[in-house]
Design an enzyme around this catalytic site. Structure first.
Site, PDB file in Angstrom:
ATOM      1  N   GLU A 112       0.755  -1.645  -0.107  1.00  0.00           N
ATOM      2  CA  GLU A 112       0.113  -0.014   0.190  1.00  0.00           C
ATOM      3  C   GLU A 112       0.578   1.017  -0.135  1.00  0.00           C
ATOM      4  O   GLU A 112       1.565   1.239   0.592  1.00  0.00           O
ATOM      5  CB  GLU A 112      -1.108   0.387   1.210  1.00  0.00           C
ATOM      6  CG  GLU A 112      -2.195  -1.219   0.310  1.00  0.00           C
ATOM      7  CD  GLU A 112      -3.378  -0.797   2.128  1.00  0.00           C
ATOM      8  OE1 GLU A 112      -3.983  -0.765   2.831  1.00  0.00           O
ATOM      9  OE2 GLU A 112      -2.145  -0.383   3.664  1.00  0.00           O
ATOM     10  N   CYS A 113       1.285   1.933  -1.483  1.00  0.00           N
ATOM     11  CA  CYS A 113       1.639   3.294  -0.968  1.00  0.00           C
ATOM     12  C   CYS A 113       2.580   3.371  -1.312  1.00  0.00           C
ATOM     13  O   CYS A 113       3.289   3.144  -2.490  1.00  0.00           O
ATOM     14  CB  CYS A 113       0.673   4.118  -0.082  1.00  0.00           C
ATOM     15  SG  CYS A 113       1.720   5.725  -0.475  1.00  0.00           S
ATOM     16  N   GLY A 114       3.323   3.429   0.202  1.00  0.00           N
ATOM     17  CA  GLY A 114       5.150   3.314   0.458  1.00  0.00           C
ATOM     18  C   GLY A 114       4.725   1.446  -0.319  1.00  0.00           C
ATOM     19  O   GLY A 114       6.613   1.598  -0.529  1.00  0.00           O
TER      20      GLY A 114
END
Length: 436
Positions: A315-317
């Site tokens: 997720e994201c990072g």
């Protein structure tokens, strides 16, 4: 079940986080066990809550969790009193404003007002916020104020005397340079990095009406739809956990531990990938640790395991770490895991910030085709993906990866810019997908 109240601000930047920490400290010093919580999809403010309260902060967001999920997550808290820090200004946000959270939980609102340049006008502001609730049909109670950056003596007396009788004065947070949290992109620095000094918080706490705050709290309703304990799965989840991968909701880890075995590892430290059935890479700050990530063996090993069929959810990072490369805003490029056909670049300005809704077009780790899933995005990076890249989601609301899609897939893995809450069902689907 715990009584609680909501700290709502008149705007962003009014000092809600510092007020929350001072109130938590004041209540703890008075003998209460405080459960902190945060309205809105935030990872940074809750880290400061946890540093002072000594327990994880609950995330309360109507868009991510729904009303029953919101109430379930609240009631999973512990302690005598719950202090809920709001998001932005009290009424700001169409997906899940502070006022919407207070209304869904039937909790009173204590308004944080910046008083550094006002006295009677502070009372007028508070009165306007209370009357506005009736004007727009919000069933919330603005019970009173905490005066942020207010001096004692005549300044404090002027504010207190100007308040109508039915608006309580709960005290003030005095101006203090030690009560400032450094910030960077994505918000404040994490609580583990910059913890406010206890003596400064206790000094501020001495100006608060602790028992009045405790007395105004009340118990929210229970959820209508109680959910029992889900069946355990025979699976082990490896969760990346370090300064680069630190954005995860407590409820997510709780859900993993309720249903499966959880092991943690640190890609920044170069830990080997644990023996597991699936890997979860939460968001965080991989851009601040890109050289270490690029030079360690962990991401290379993760890329190899993913190519052999190990499911990886980022997720994201986590998406950034799963890409081929990560280029910082200063132009330095580091190799990443190479799982996803994308190259990620950091920017000086945020690229997306919103509540998000996704339509699932292909079965994937977190949802079946045909479903919709809600989440939140906030990132300073962009991903340049290959022309033949495969996506699992179409964006109904939000920007996603390319404006129209999110959920970049490769092998049995999934990378997304969107953070989701376990109340969405996404992590249950993930556990079932990786179960042998």
């Amino acid at each position: 079940m715990t009584n609680g109240f909501v700290l709502g601000g008149v705007s962003s930047g009014v000092g809600k986080t510092v007020a929350t920490l001072a109130i938590v400290q004041a209540l703890e010093d008075a003998g209460y066990e405080v459960q902190p919580a945060k309205a809105g999809p935030d990872f940074i403010d809750p880290s400061h809550h946890a540093a002072i309260a000594g327990r994880p902060s609950r995330t309360l967001d109507l868009w991510l969790e729904g009303e029953d999920g919101l109430r379930r997550n609240y009631h999973r808290g512990e302690g005598d009193l719950c202090v809920v820090e709001g998001v932005m200004g009290l009424y700001d946000g169409d997906g899940s404003s502070t006022a919407m959270v207070a209304e869904a939980l039937d909790l009173p609102v204590v308004l944080v007002v910046d008083a550094k340049a006002g006295m009677e006008s502070v009372a007028a502001t508070a009165l306007g916020f209370r009357e506005y609730a009736d004007a727009v049909g919000r069933d919330i109670e603005v019970a009173g104020i905490v005066a942020q950056r207010a001096h004692g003596g005549r300044h404090e007396e002027g504010i207190r005397d100007a308040l109508p009788d039915d608006l309580e004065y709960f005290g003030r947070i005095p101006p203090n340079g030690d009560l400032e949290i450094p910030d960077r992109h994505l918000g404040l620095e994490m609580g583990e990095e910059t913890t406010l000094p206890r003596d400064a918080l206790r000094e501020a706490a001495g100006s608060l009406e602790v028992e009045r705050l405790a007395d105004v709290a009340r118990e929210p309703p229970a959820p209508d739809d109680a959910v029992g304990v889900a069946e355990a799965v025979d699976a082990t989840v490896a969760v990346a956990s370090d300064a680069a991968f630190c954005f995860r909701y407590p409820a997510t880890i709780e859900r993993f531990r309720e249903r499966a075995t959880v092991v943690t590892f640190s890609p920044v430290a170069g830990d080997p990938v644990p023996d597991c059935d699936g890997v979860y890479l939460p968001g965080g700050y991989p851009e601040l640790h890109a050289p270490k990530l690029g030079s360690s063996d962990t991401l290379g090993e993760l890329g190899r395991l993913a190519s052999e069929g190990l499911p990886v959810l980022g997720e994201c990072g986590g998406l950034m770490a799963m890409s081929r490369s990560l280029t910082t805003a200063e132009g330095e490029t580091s190799e990443m895991a190479g799982i996803l056909p994308a190259d990620v670049t950091m920017h000086d300005r945020y690229q997306a910030l919103d509540h998000v809704e996704l339509k699932v077009t292909d079965d994937t780790l977190t949802a079946d085709a045909g479903r919709t899933i809600r989440g939140h995005e906030f990132h300073y990076s962009s991903a340049d993906v290959d022309d033949d890249a495969r996506f699992a989601f179409e964006t109904v609301r939000g920007d996603g990866i390319d404006g129209d899609h999110d959920g970049l897939t490769a092998y049995e893995s999934l990378g997304t810019y969107v953070h989701v809450h376990p109340e969405s069902g996404a992590f249950d689907r993930f556990l079932e997908a990786i179960s042998p």
